[in-house]
Design a protein around this motif. Structure first.
Motif, mmCIF file in Angstrom:
data_model
loop_
_atom_site.group_PDB
_atom_site.id
_atom_site.type_symbol
_atom_site.label_atom_id
_atom_site.label_comp_id
_atom_site.label_asym_id
_atom_site.label_seq_id
_atom_site.Cartn_x
_atom_site.Cartn_y
_atom_site.Cartn_z
ATOM 1 N N ILE A 1 0.795 -1.244 -0.060
ATOM 2 C CA ILE A 1 -0.093 -0.059 -0.056
ATOM 3 C C ILE A 1 0.815 1.117 -0.071
ATOM 4 O O ILE A 1 0.591 2.236 -0.408
ATOM 5 N N ALA A 2 1.916 1.244 0.871
ATOM 6 C CA ALA A 2 2.741 2.349 0.865
ATOM 7 C C ALA A 2 3.368 2.539 -0.496
ATOM 8 O O ALA A 2 3.657 4.030 -0.944
ATOM 9 N N ARG A 3 3.664 1.615 -1.477
ATOM 10 C CA ARG A 3 4.232 1.911 -2.553
ATOM 11 C C ARG A 3 3.439 2.485 -3.467
ATOM 12 O O ARG A 3 3.410 3.494 -4.252
ATOM 13 N N LYS A 4 1.920 2.048 -3.418
ATOM 14 C CA LYS A 4 1.001 2.628 -4.111
ATOM 15 C C LYS A 4 0.638 3.987 -3.885
ATOM 16 O O LYS A 4 0.123 4.734 -4.756
ATOM 17 N N GLU A 5 0.683 4.464 -2.652
ATOM 18 C CA GLU A 5 0.352 5.551 -2.213
ATOM 19 C C GLU A 5 1.650 6.549 -2.298
ATOM 20 O O GLU A 5 1.409 7.726 -1.745
ATOM 21 N N GLU A 6 2.680 5.956 -2.602
ATOM 22 C CA GLU A 6 3.929 6.688 -2.548
ATOM 23 C C GLU A 6 4.202 7.349 -1.374
ATOM 24 O O GLU A 6 4.563 8.298 -1.242
ATOM 25 N N ILE A 7 4.386 6.342 -0.495
ATOM 26 C CA ILE A 7 4.738 6.713 1.006
ATOM 27 C C ILE A 7 6.009 6.023 1.333
ATOM 28 O O ILE A 7 6.315 5.093 1.017
ATOM 29 N N ARG A 8 6.964 6.835 1.770
ATOM 30 C CA ARG A 8 8.416 6.484 2.043
ATOM 31 C C ARG A 8 8.091 5.468 3.527
ATOM 32 O O ARG A 8 7.724 6.337 4.549
ATOM 33 N N ALA A 9 8.077 4.361 3.447
ATOM 34 C CA ALA A 9 8.120 3.539 4.963
ATOM 35 C C ALA A 9 9.191 2.898 5.185
ATOM 36 O O ALA A 9 9.664 1.931 4.372
ATOM 37 N N GLU A 10 9.869 2.848 6.348
ATOM 38 C CA GLU A 10 10.914 1.940 6.803
ATOM 39 C C GLU A 10 10.536 0.694 7.327
ATOM 40 O O GLU A 10 9.387 0.539 7.968
ATOM 41 N N GLU A 11 11.334 -0.219 6.910
ATOM 42 C CA GLU A 11 10.708 -1.756 7.115
ATOM 43 C C GLU A 11 10.345 -2.040 8.606
ATOM 44 O O GLU A 11 9.443 -2.631 8.864
ATOM 45 N N GLU A 12 11.202 -1.181 9.504
ATOM 46 C CA GLU A 12 11.025 -1.640 11.059
ATOM 47 C C GLU A 12 9.828 -1.070 11.416
ATOM 48 O O GLU A 12 9.146 -1.398 12.236
ATOM 49 N N ALA A 13 9.405 0.194 10.733
ATOM 50 C CA ALA A 13 8.229 0.797 11.303
ATOM 51 C C ALA A 13 7.058 0.064 10.944
ATOM 52 O O ALA A 13 5.963 -0.300 11.799
ATOM 53 N N LEU A 14 6.901 -0.739 9.609
ATOM 54 C CA LEU A 14 5.998 -1.469 9.220
ATOM 55 C C LEU A 14 5.724 -2.772 10.328
ATOM 56 O O LEU A 14 4.687 -3.049 10.364
ATOM 57 N N GLN A 15 7.027 -3.133 10.381
ATOM 58 C CA GLN A 15 7.193 -4.502 11.204
ATOM 59 C C GLN A 15 6.348 -4.203 12.559
ATOM 60 O O GLN A 15 5.822 -5.161 13.088
#
Ligand SMILES: [Zn+2]
Length: 621
Positions: free
Chosen positions: A192-206
């Protein structure tokens, strides 16, 4: 301005294939549709936000679709599909049983069921939170559920299956929805982050996935919250812990480091810092226990997969686990659990946590002590084995207690099929039992191999038995780390140097040794002990030889040997220090008790007595 749609709605799956983490259910439903074996009543159970309502809606749409795809998915283009996607279909009825739980509500529903669909093949009734229906409502529903018209399909959804009466359960096909796995959720968020063009850190999503506890809807809500919070459309680890009020796991790493070093102070300071940030002591203790569990999981290659953290954090865990003995982790978990259980009942909860931290900080020292006791026991046992009267030929015995990486106990066979030669040290004449120092190499698999002794003082060949090869979880074990010269260095065969995890191999001068010896002797008050300690010792390498007068002194030394060794090894920071004792010239004083003995003694002094007795024909009473 474009209207904001929450991600949970915007990215609600519209086909079975896009449902996250419920493969067992979507496959069954697709097969049932494909083979036309559809039941008329379903019960979807599972925690909130795992896709029950979503699956019910997809099922409703798919069975009404006018041109199903070969994969049994809805086409999303026909009239029926479009009306479903636009929430305008007359063929799906959703009833929220939480607010419509009376008999009248159910009677209305049952009335509607009587009319066949105007368009499409099926009318679908989705009843959410069905466990909220009153008993009377349930009973009013039973008849319809048992014999519904051919076009009606009921999908009941609940988070609490145990509240559904058995008569309903037996009329439904039951599907149990899983909690969604952490990695499934974090991958979905990343998409979803990719589709919304949001930069997301992997650790944060985890972290979001962990906090969501298996519920995708909760995860998406948190995702939206954090995106809104950040000004530059990014999700960073720092923002996430601030927003979700999660304790930074870095604290756990730092506290564990302090505990492993046996330092109470820093752990208390860190705990205070955590409290000041507004975190609850109870949650902290639960989190710390989880942290220990993760470290324990890292100890075995087979269980590392149970560690559900992102790649970089996993490295940190592996690193810390390498320096944390299993005995420490197991005991610390026990203390953490104890604290967790007593927390609610405690009047001074902060003190309870501090007490637990203090106990944990003392584990390394306790493990050391246990190790010493064990060494001492082995020492005494081996003394027996080595007495020449028992074994005849002295055999070097080494005590190893390995837990190999693959977890199987070492049974003394060669993993690589080749014997490794052990070399003999010089015979140890001091204790007179002819024991040999020997080198026990460790092969590449980390398993000790049997050393075949080709030459020695006696010229015999012997295969070294590997004693005590039972792996044990709670006991400290030999480190298989090649940097720790635990098994591979030369050892005294009858007193293997303990593999201390906390005491080093620092050099020391004879003066330092003397000073510490005297310091120890000042702590002992018993007369026999003072006598032994005041006699001094002969140092030979790291071995201190004592000469004692009698068995009483020997017993006394054995009783305090553990304290003495622990004191010297700790103060001089050298784990190789050993103490050996032997009895000096033994004085035999035989007492004379019986008449026979008295006569024998006297007749040896005065041979004439013996003659007198024979001549007079006297008997000894
Ligand atoms: Zn369609």
């Amino acid at each position: 301005m474009e209207q904001f749609i929450v991600s949970a709605r915007k990215y609600r799956p519209s086909t079975f294939d896009t449902v996250v983490g419920q493969g067992h259910i979507t496959t069954t439903l697709k097969n049932a549709i494909g083979q036309n074996h559809l039941a008329q009543a379903f019960l979807f159970c599972g925690p909130r936000g795992v896709g029950k309502t979503t699956c019910a809606r997809i099922l409703a749409k798919t069975i009404n679709c006018q041109n199903l795809s070969p994969e049994t998915e809805a086409c999303n283009t026909c009239d029926s599909c479009r009306s479903f996607n636009g929430n305008a279909s007359f063929n799906v009825h959703e009833l929220d049983a939480a607010s419509n739980n009376s008999v009248d509500d159910i009677r209305n529903l049952v009335d509607q069921v009587r009319y066949p669909p105007q368009a499409g093949r099926y009318k679908i009734y989705i009843i959410d939170e069905v466990h909220m229906l009153s008993n009377a409502a349930f009973n009013a529903f039973l008849k319809t559920l048992e014999e519904p018209p051919s076009y009606a399909i009921f999908i009941l959804a609940t988070t609490e299956k145990h509240k559904i009466i058995p008569t309903i359960l037996s009329r439904c096909q039951i599907f149990d929805f899983n909690r969604i796995g952490i990695s499934d959720i974090s991958k979905h968020l990343a998409r979803i982050a990719r589709k919304e063009e949001i930069r997301a850190e992997e650790e944060a999503l985890q972290l979001i996935a962990q906090k969501a506890d298996g519920g995708l809807r909760d995860a998406l809500s948190m995702f939206d919250l954090i995106t809104t919070f950040s000004t530059d459309r990014s999700i960073s680890y720092v923002n996430t812990i601030a927003n979700l009020h999660i304790l930074d796991y870095d604290y756990y790493f730092r506290i564990t480091d302090a505990l492993l070093a046996g330092r109470v102070g820093p752990s208390w300071v860190l705990f205070d810092e955590i409290l000041k940030k507004g975190f609850d002591g109870h949650n902290f203790m639960v989190g710390l226990c989880e942290h220990f569990r993760n470290l324990l999981v890292c100890k075995d290659a087979a269980t590392v997969q149970l560690l559900q953290v992102s790649g970089s954090v996993q490295q940190k865990y592996l690193q810390q686990a390498a320096g944390a003995p299993v005995a420490f982790l197991a005991t610390a978990m026990h203390y953490a659990n104890e604290c967790d259980q007593g927390y609610k009942a405690s009047k001074n909860a902060k003190l309870l946590v501090e007490l637990a931290l203090m106990k944990m900080a003392h584990i390394p020292a306790a493990v050391n002590l246990a190790r010493l006791v064990q060494d001492n026991g082995d020492l005494l046992k081996k003394k027996d084995e080595h007495s020449p009267g028992v074994t005849g030929v002295p055999t070097p015995v080494v005590s190893v207690n390995p837990v190999p990486a693959n977890g199987t106990p070492v049974n003394g066979t060669h993993a690589n099929g080749t014997a490794v030669n052990g070399t003999h040290g010089t015979p140890n004449g001091a204790n007179g039992n002819g024991a040999h120092g020997a080198t026990y190499p460790v092969n590449g698999n980390g398993k000790p191999t049997n050393g075949v002794h080709e030459s020695g003082a006696n010229g015999y060949k012997a295969t070294t038995p590997v004693a005590k090869a039972t792996p044990s979880l709670a006991r400290p074990t030999i480190s298989l780390n090649p940097n720790v010269p635990a098994v591979s260095t030369q050892q005294q065969a009858n007193a293997p140097a303990p593999t201390q995890q906390f005491i080093g191999e620092a050099p020391y001068t004879p003066e330092q040794l003397r000073t510490q010896w005297e310091a120890f002797s000042r702590t002992r008050n018993a007369p026999t002990e003072e006598l032994i300690l005041n006699r001094g010792y002969q140092a030979d390498g790291h071995t201190l030889h004592l000469t004692l007068d009698n068995q009483i002194q020997m017993d006394s030394l054995n009783a305090m040997r553990m304290d003495l060794l622990e004191f010297l090894r700790r103060t001089l920071n050298n784990r190789h220090i050993q103490v050996k004792a032997e009895l000096g010239a033994v004085e035999i004083r035989k007492s004379i008790y019986t008449n026979q003995e008295k006569f024998k003694y006297l007749s040896q002094k005065h041979p004439v007595l013996s003659d007198l007795r024979t001549q007079l024909g006297l008997e000894i009473e």
